[in-house]
Write a protein that holds these residues in place. Structure first.
Motif, mmCIF file in Angstrom:
data_model
loop_
_atom_site.group_PDB
_atom_site.id
_atom_site.type_symbol
_atom_site.label_atom_id
_atom_site.label_comp_id
_atom_site.label_asym_id
_atom_site.label_seq_id
_atom_site.Cartn_x
_atom_site.Cartn_y
_atom_site.Cartn_z
ATOM 1 N N LEU A 49 0.816 -1.219 0.000
ATOM 2 C CA LEU A 49 0.000 0.000 0.000
ATOM 3 C C LEU A 49 0.848 1.267 0.000
ATOM 4 N N ALA A 50 2.068 1.176 0.513
ATOM 5 C CA ALA A 50 2.949 2.349 0.560
ATOM 6 C C ALA A 50 3.768 2.519 -0.721
ATOM 7 N N HIS A 51 3.810 1.491 -1.548
ATOM 8 C CA HIS A 51 4.651 1.528 -2.755
ATOM 9 C C HIS A 51 4.099 2.524 -3.776
ATOM 10 N N ILE A 52 4.964 3.411 -4.258
ATOM 11 C CA ILE A 52 4.509 4.454 -5.190
ATOM 12 C C ILE A 52 4.190 3.902 -6.569
ATOM 13 N N GLY A 53 4.662 2.720 -6.881
ATOM 14 C CA GLY A 53 4.417 2.122 -8.184
ATOM 15 C C GLY A 53 3.077 1.410 -8.297
ATOM 16 N N VAL A 54 2.360 1.304 -7.192
ATOM 17 C CA VAL A 54 1.064 0.631 -7.192
ATOM 18 C C VAL A 54 -0.028 1.670 -7.436
ATOM 19 N N GLU A 55 -0.899 1.376 -8.383
ATOM 20 C CA GLU A 55 -1.996 2.278 -8.726
ATOM 21 C C GLU A 55 -2.957 2.439 -7.548
ATOM 22 N N ASP A 56 -3.546 3.633 -7.436
ATOM 23 C CA ASP A 56 -4.503 3.912 -6.371
ATOM 24 C C ASP A 56 -5.684 2.941 -6.396
ATOM 25 N N ALA A 60 -6.963 0.696 -3.309
ATOM 26 C CA ALA A 60 -8.345 0.762 -2.837
ATOM 27 C C ALA A 60 -8.991 -0.623 -2.880
ATOM 28 N N LYS A 61 -8.749 -1.347 -3.941
ATOM 29 C CA LYS A 61 -9.306 -2.693 -4.096
ATOM 30 C C LYS A 61 -8.819 -3.609 -2.961
ATOM 31 N N SER A 62 -7.547 -3.488 -2.624
ATOM 32 C CA SER A 62 -6.978 -4.305 -1.543
ATOM 33 C C SER A 62 -7.615 -3.975 -0.196
ATOM 34 N N LEU A 63 -7.788 -2.689 0.089
ATOM 35 C CA LEU A 63 -8.385 -2.304 1.369
ATOM 36 C C LEU A 63 -9.860 -2.673 1.436
ATOM 37 N N ARG A 64 -10.545 -2.587 0.318
ATOM 38 C CA ARG A 64 -11.977 -2.919 0.312
ATOM 39 C C ARG A 64 -12.232 -4.391 0.646
ATOM 40 N N LEU A 65 -11.218 -5.219 0.518
ATOM 41 C CA LEU A 65 -11.372 -6.622 0.904
ATOM 42 C C LEU A 65 -11.678 -6.763 2.399
ATOM 43 N N PHE A 66 -11.310 -5.754 3.173
ATOM 44 C CA PHE A 66 -11.563 -5.785 4.620
ATOM 45 C C PHE A 66 -12.951 -5.257 4.974
ATOM 46 N N GLN A 67 -13.653 -4.685 3.998
ATOM 47 C CA GLN A 67 -15.000 -4.193 4.270
ATOM 48 C C GLN A 67 -15.961 -5.364 4.374
ATOM 49 N N ASN A 68 -17.199 -5.053 4.695
ATOM 50 C CA ASN A 68 -18.222 -6.071 4.950
ATOM 51 C C ASN A 68 -17.810 -6.966 6.114
ATOM 52 N N SER A 69 -17.240 -6.335 7.120
ATOM 53 C CA SER A 69 -16.749 -7.060 8.289
ATOM 54 C C SER A 69 -17.777 -7.094 9.415
ATOM 55 N N ASP A 70 -19.032 -6.786 9.115
ATOM 56 C CA ASP A 70 -20.088 -6.706 10.129
ATOM 57 C C ASP A 70 -19.867 -5.552 11.093
ATOM 58 N N SER A 71 -19.008 -4.610 10.733
ATOM 59 C CA SER A 71 -18.798 -3.409 11.535
ATOM 60 C C SER A 71 -18.917 -2.204 10.607
ATOM 61 N N VAL A 81 -10.555 6.420 4.430
ATOM 62 C CA VAL A 81 -9.120 6.303 4.126
ATOM 63 C C VAL A 81 -8.921 6.230 2.609
ATOM 64 N N ILE A 82 -9.742 5.463 1.928
ATOM 65 C CA ILE A 82 -9.627 5.329 0.470
ATOM 66 C C ILE A 82 -9.949 6.649 -0.220
ATOM 67 N N LEU A 83 -11.038 7.292 0.194
ATOM 68 C CA LEU A 83 -11.446 8.558 -0.432
ATOM 69 C C LEU A 83 -10.385 9.644 -0.297
ATOM 70 N N ASN A 84 -9.647 9.601 0.810
ATOM 71 C CA ASN A 84 -8.604 10.603 1.054
ATOM 72 C C ASN A 84 -7.225 10.141 0.612
ATOM 73 N N HIS A 85 -7.157 8.987 -0.066
ATOM 74 C CA HIS A 85 -5.895 8.448 -0.585
ATOM 75 C C HIS A 85 -4.837 8.305 0.505
ATOM 76 N N ARG A 86 -5.267 7.742 1.629
ATOM 77 C CA ARG A 86 -4.365 7.512 2.768
ATOM 78 C C ARG A 86 -4.126 6.025 2.993
ATOM 79 N N GLU A 87 -4.230 5.239 1.938
ATOM 80 C CA GLU A 87 -4.072 3.789 2.061
ATOM 81 C C GLU A 87 -2.728 3.402 2.674
ATOM 82 N N ALA A 88 -1.694 4.159 2.366
ATOM 83 C CA ALA A 88 -0.353 3.847 2.881
ATOM 84 C C ALA A 88 -0.285 3.967 4.407
ATOM 85 N N LEU A 89 -1.223 4.707 4.987
ATOM 86 C CA LEU A 89 -1.220 4.903 6.434
ATOM 87 C C LEU A 89 -2.184 3.964 7.169
#
Length: 178
Positions: A49-56, A60-71, A81-89
């Motif tokens: 997620l911190a790598h500059i060579g990885v497309e936004d 976002a797709k990687s982080l969205r895998l954690f959604q639908n967690s019943d929370s 975090v995705i909307l603000n492009h803070r995935e690296a953090l």
């Protein structure tokens, strides 16, 4: 992590943790954050997620895998975090949020290092001692094996340590003999 990044991380984690407590979901959210943290540590996802060579979009797709967690709170945090492009953090946001939940609830993960693993009876005897000595509640007990201790154990929680190992006792005796 520099001071600016820490401030950004806290701008995400503090309101999130505040909402978690307002909704009385600290135990459930803490468990989900712990699982996410474990995935990050096992897979190296933070570096991806911190790598500059990885497309936004890939981040976002990687982080969205954690959604639908019943929370809904956690799902919303991920979306912000995705909307603000803070995935690296995100990994640091998860880590800091876990620390804040522990501090506010006074309920901590405790690490016990020993030469041999503890049996269930030893754990049951140790937990009340830890809670009294450290003035905390034990959320979970994590064991680590350390043959260098010779005997005894070392308990760590909330940035405090109780060292009853033979190794430490021998070091004290050695220092007193000088």
């Amino acid at each position: 992590m520099d001071k600016k990044q820490l401030m950004v991380i806290e701008k995400y984690s503090q309101p999130f943790v505040q909402l978690v407590f307002e909704k009385n979901q600290q135990d459930d959210v803490y468990e989900k954050l712990s699982q996410i943290k474990a995935v990050f540590e096992e897979t190296g996802l933070a570096a991806f997620l911190a790598h500059i060579g990885v497309e936004d979009e890939e981040k976002a797709k990687s982080l969205r895998l954690f959604q639908n967690s019943d929370s809904a709170l956690l799902d919303h945090l991920i979306e912000v975090v995705i909307l603000n492009h803070r995935e690296a953090l995100f990994y640091d946001i998860v880590r800091v949020s876990m620390e804040q939940i522990q501090q506010v609830s006074n309920c901590f993960e405790v690490t016990v290092s020993s030469v041999a693993g503890l049996d269930q009876a030893q754990k049951e005897k140790l937990i009340p001692i830890i809670e009294k000595k450290f003035g905390i509640q034990v959320r979970s007990l994590k064991e680590e094996l350390d043959p260098d201790l010779i005997g005894g154990f070392v308990v760590s929680a909330n940035h405090k340590t109780l060292d009853t190992s033979l190794k430490r006792q021998l070091q004290v005796i050695k220092a007193n003999l000088k």
